[in-house]
Design a protein around this motif. Structure first.
Motif, PDB file in Angstrom:
ATOM      1  N   ARG A  30       0.829  -1.218   0.000  1.00 25.05           N
ATOM      2  CA  ARG A  30       0.000   0.000   0.000  1.00 25.05           C
ATOM      3  C   ARG A  30       0.859   1.261   0.000  1.00 25.05           C
ATOM      4  O   ARG A  30       0.454   2.283  -0.533  1.00 25.05           O
ATOM      5  CB  ARG A  30      -0.938   0.002   1.204  1.00 25.05           C
ATOM      6  N   THR A  31       2.041   1.186   0.605  1.00 29.72           N
ATOM      7  CA  THR A  31       2.915   2.356   0.655  1.00 29.72           C
ATOM      8  C   THR A  31       4.198   2.186  -0.146  1.00 29.72           C
ATOM      9  O   THR A  31       4.835   3.171  -0.484  1.00 29.72           O
ATOM     10  CB  THR A  31       3.284   2.714   2.115  1.00 29.72           C
ATOM     11  N   ASP A  32       4.591   0.948  -0.421  1.00 26.55           N
ATOM     12  CA  ASP A  32       5.839   0.731  -1.148  1.00 26.55           C
ATOM     13  C   ASP A  32       5.719  -0.470  -2.095  1.00 26.55           C
ATOM     14  O   ASP A  32       6.361  -1.511  -1.889  1.00 26.55           O
ATOM     15  CB  ASP A  32       6.988   0.527  -0.159  1.00 26.55           C
ATOM     16  N   PRO A  33       4.909  -0.326  -3.144  1.00 25.96           N
ATOM     17  CA  PRO A  33       4.697  -1.461  -4.050  1.00 25.96           C
ATOM     18  C   PRO A  33       5.971  -1.926  -4.750  1.00 25.96           C
ATOM     19  O   PRO A  33       6.136  -3.124  -4.999  1.00 25.96           O
ATOM     20  CB  PRO A  33       3.664  -0.944  -5.049  1.00 25.96           C
ATOM     21  N   GLU A  34       6.880  -1.016  -5.040  1.00 25.81           N
ATOM     22  CA  GLU A  34       8.120  -1.418  -5.709  1.00 25.81           C
ATOM     23  C   GLU A  34       8.978  -2.301  -4.812  1.00 25.81           C
ATOM     24  O   GLU A  34       9.596  -3.257  -5.282  1.00 25.81           O
ATOM     25  CB  GLU A  34       8.889  -0.190  -6.187  1.00 25.81           C
ATOM     26  N   TRP A  35       9.024  -1.979  -3.525  1.00 24.96           N
ATOM     27  CA  TRP A  35       9.786  -2.808  -2.591  1.00 24.96           C
ATOM     28  C   TRP A  35       9.182  -4.210  -2.542  1.00 24.96           C
ATOM     29  O   TRP A  35       9.912  -5.204  -2.573  1.00 24.96           O
ATOM     30  CB  TRP A  35       9.811  -2.179  -1.190  1.00 24.96           C
ATOM     31  N   VAL A  36       7.865  -4.288  -2.488  1.00 24.41           N
ATOM     32  CA  VAL A  36       7.198  -5.589  -2.422  1.00 24.41           C
ATOM     33  C   VAL A  36       7.446  -6.378  -3.711  1.00 24.41           C
ATOM     34  O   VAL A  36       7.770  -7.565  -3.655  1.00 24.41           O
ATOM     35  CB  VAL A  36       5.689  -5.435  -2.138  1.00 24.41           C
ATOM     36  N   ARG A  37       7.328  -5.738  -4.857  1.00 21.81           N
ATOM     37  CA  ARG A  37       7.610  -6.427  -6.134  1.00 21.81           C
ATOM     38  C   ARG A  37       9.034  -6.995  -6.133  1.00 21.81           C
ATOM     39  O   ARG A  37       9.259  -8.147  -6.522  1.00 21.81           O
ATOM     40  CB  ARG A  37       7.437  -5.469  -7.306  1.00 21.81           C
ATOM     41  N   ALA A  38       9.984  -6.179  -5.714  1.00 22.56           N
ATOM     42  CA  ALA A  38      11.382  -6.615  -5.689  1.00 22.56           C
ATOM     43  C   ALA A  38      11.583  -7.754  -4.690  1.00 22.56           C
ATOM     44  O   ALA A  38      12.306  -8.724  -4.973  1.00 22.56           O
ATOM     45  CB  ALA A  38      12.294  -5.435  -5.358  1.00 22.56           C
ATOM     46  N   PHE A  39      10.951  -7.660  -3.537  1.00 20.74           N
ATOM     47  CA  PHE A  39      11.086  -8.698  -2.512  1.00 20.74           C
ATOM     48  C   PHE A  39      10.528 -10.021  -3.025  1.00 20.74           C
ATOM     49  O   PHE A  39      11.167 -11.074  -2.917  1.00 20.74           O
ATOM     50  CB  PHE A  39      10.387  -8.286  -1.213  1.00 20.74           C
ATOM     51  N   VAL A  40       9.336  -9.968  -3.595  1.00 18.90           N
ATOM     52  CA  VAL A  40       8.707 -11.193  -4.106  1.00 18.90           C
ATOM     53  C   VAL A  40       9.555 -11.799  -5.230  1.00 18.90           C
ATOM     54  O   VAL A  40       9.745 -13.020  -5.282  1.00 18.90           O
ATOM     55  CB  VAL A  40       7.258 -10.909  -4.572  1.00 18.90           C
ATOM     56  N   ALA A  41      10.094 -10.967  -6.093  1.00 20.56           N
ATOM     57  CA  ALA A  41      10.923 -11.456  -7.196  1.00 20.56           C
ATOM     58  C   ALA A  41      12.220 -12.098  -6.698  1.00 20.56           C
ATOM     59  O   ALA A  41      12.724 -13.035  -7.315  1.00 20.56           O
ATOM     60  CB  ALA A  41      11.239 -10.314  -8.162  1.00 20.56           C
ATOM     61  N   ALA A  42      12.739 -11.604  -5.597  1.00 19.16           N
ATOM     62  CA  ALA A  42      14.036 -12.071  -5.095  1.00 19.16           C
ATOM     63  C   ALA A  42      13.944 -13.260  -4.138  1.00 19.16           C
ATOM     64  O   ALA A  42      14.970 -13.817  -3.761  1.00 19.16           O
ATOM     65  CB  ALA A  42      14.751 -10.921  -4.391  1.00 19.16           C
ATOM     66  N   HIS A  43      12.729 -13.632  -3.732  1.00 12.95           N
ATOM     67  CA  HIS A  43      12.569 -14.694  -2.740  1.00 12.95           C
ATOM     68  C   HIS A  43      11.645 -15.789  -3.262  1.00 12.95           C
ATOM     69  O   HIS A  43      10.689 -15.514  -3.981  1.00 12.95           O
ATOM     70  CB  HIS A  43      11.993 -14.126  -1.440  1.00 12.95           C
ATOM     71  N   GLU A  44      11.955 -16.993  -2.864  1.00 15.39           N
ATOM     72  CA  GLU A  44      11.098 -18.115  -3.215  1.00 15.39           C
ATOM     73  C   GLU A  44      10.012 -18.233  -2.144  1.00 15.39           C
ATOM     74  O   GLU A  44      10.275 -18.701  -1.033  1.00 15.39           O
ATOM     75  CB  GLU A  44      11.916 -19.402  -3.307  1.00 15.39           C
ATOM     76  N   LEU A  45       8.829 -17.784  -2.497  1.00 13.61           N
ATOM     77  CA  LEU A  45       7.690 -17.801  -1.576  1.00 13.61           C
ATOM     78  C   LEU A  45       6.648 -18.786  -2.087  1.00 13.61           C
ATOM     79  O   LEU A  45       6.610 -19.103  -3.272  1.00 13.61           O
ATOM     80  CB  LEU A  45       7.071 -16.401  -1.469  1.00 13.61           C
ATOM     81  N   SER A  46       5.775 -19.223  -1.216  1.00 10.69           N
ATOM     82  CA  SER A  46       4.709 -20.133  -1.627  1.00 10.69           C
ATOM     83  C   SER A  46       3.757 -19.414  -2.580  1.00 10.69           C
ATOM     84  O   SER A  46       3.633 -18.181  -2.535  1.00 10.69           O
ATOM     85  CB  SER A  46       3.934 -20.612  -0.403  1.00 10.69           C
ATOM     86  N   PRO A  47       3.072 -20.165  -3.419  1.00 15.06           N
ATOM     87  CA  PRO A  47       2.080 -19.540  -4.303  1.00 15.06           C
ATOM     88  C   PRO A  47       1.022 -18.749  -3.525  1.00 15.06           C
ATOM     89  O   PRO A  47       0.601 -17.682  -3.973  1.00 15.06           O
ATOM     90  CB  PRO A  47       1.463 -20.724  -5.045  1.00 15.06           C
ATOM     91  N   LEU A  48       0.613 -19.253  -2.371  1.00 16.64           N
ATOM     92  CA  LEU A  48      -0.361 -18.534  -1.545  1.00 16.64           C
ATOM     93  C   LEU A  48       0.193 -17.187  -1.110  1.00 16.64           C
ATOM     94  O   LEU A  48      -0.485 -16.155  -1.213  1.00 16.64           O
ATOM     95  CB  LEU A  48      -0.756 -19.365  -0.317  1.00 16.64           C
ATOM     96  N   SER A  49       1.427 -17.154  -0.640  1.00 14.93           N
ATOM     97  CA  SER A  49       2.041 -15.896  -0.201  1.00 14.93           C
ATOM     98  C   SER A  49       2.144 -14.907  -1.352  1.00 14.93           C
ATOM     99  O   SER A  49       1.830 -13.721  -1.195  1.00 14.93           O
ATOM    100  CB  SER A  49       3.431 -16.153   0.389  1.00 14.93           C
ATOM    101  N   VAL A  50       2.552 -15.381  -2.505  1.00 19.77           N
ATOM    102  CA  VAL A  50       2.688 -14.509  -3.676  1.00 19.77           C
ATOM    103  C   VAL A  50       1.322 -13.973  -4.114  1.00 19.77           C
ATOM    104  O   VAL A  50       1.167 -12.790  -4.390  1.00 19.77           O
ATOM    105  CB  VAL A  50       3.396 -15.241  -4.840  1.00 19.77           C
TER     106      VAL A  50
END
Length: 119
Positions: free
Chosen positions: A92-112
Motif C-alpha cells: 500500500r505504501t511501497d509497491p516497488e519494494w514488495v515487487r522486488a522482494f517477491v521477485a528475489a525470494h522463493e515464496l509459496s504460491p499462496l504468499s505470492v
C-alpha cells in the motif's frame, strides 16, 4: 496470550498492539519480534510476521524482510497466509519494494498471490 490462545484470532488481535511498542522502542521491540520469528510456536512466528500491519510509512522493511525470510519455506498455511498479508499491506505504501522482494525470494504460491492482490 499467544501461547495459550493458540489460534489465529488471538494472535491477529494482539499483533495490532505491537505497533505502539515498535514506535516507543523500535530497537528492543524489533529484537523481540525477530526472536519470535524463529520460535517453535507457529503462533509467535505468525505474530512476528504480521506485527507491522497498518504501520504504513513507519514500516521497518528490514524487520519485515528478516521475519519473512525466517519463515518463507515453512509449509504451514497460517504462516504462508501471514506472509502474503504482510506483503500486501506493505504494498500500500511501497509497491516497488514488495515487487522486488517477491521477485528475489522463493515464496509459496499462496504468499505470492496474497502479496500481489493490490499490485
Amino acid at each position: 496470550m499467544v501461547r495459550t490462545g493458540r489460534s489465529w484470532d488471538v494472535t491477529d488481535e494482539l499483533a495490532h498492539r505491537l505497533s505502539d511498542l515498535l514506535d516507543a522502542d523500535p530497537v528492543r521491540t524489533g529484537a523481540l519480534v525477530r526472536d519470535w520469528s524463529t520460535d517453535d510456536d507457529l503462533w509467535l512466528r505468525r505474530l512476528a510476521i504480521i506485527a507491522q500491519l497498518g504501520r504504513r510509512a513507519d514500516l521497518d522493511r528490514d524487520l519485515l524482510a528478516d521475519v519473512i525470510e525466517q519463515n518463507a519455506d515453512d509449509r504451514e498455511f497460517f504462516l504462508r497466509k501471514a506472509i502474503g498479508w504482510a506483503l500486501r499491506d506493505a504494498a500500500r505504501t511501497d509497491p516497488e519494494w514488495v515487487r522486488a522482494f517477491v521477485a528475489a525470494h522463493e515464496l509459496s504460491p499462496l504468499s505470492v498471490r496474497e502479496a500481489a492482490k493490490h499490485l
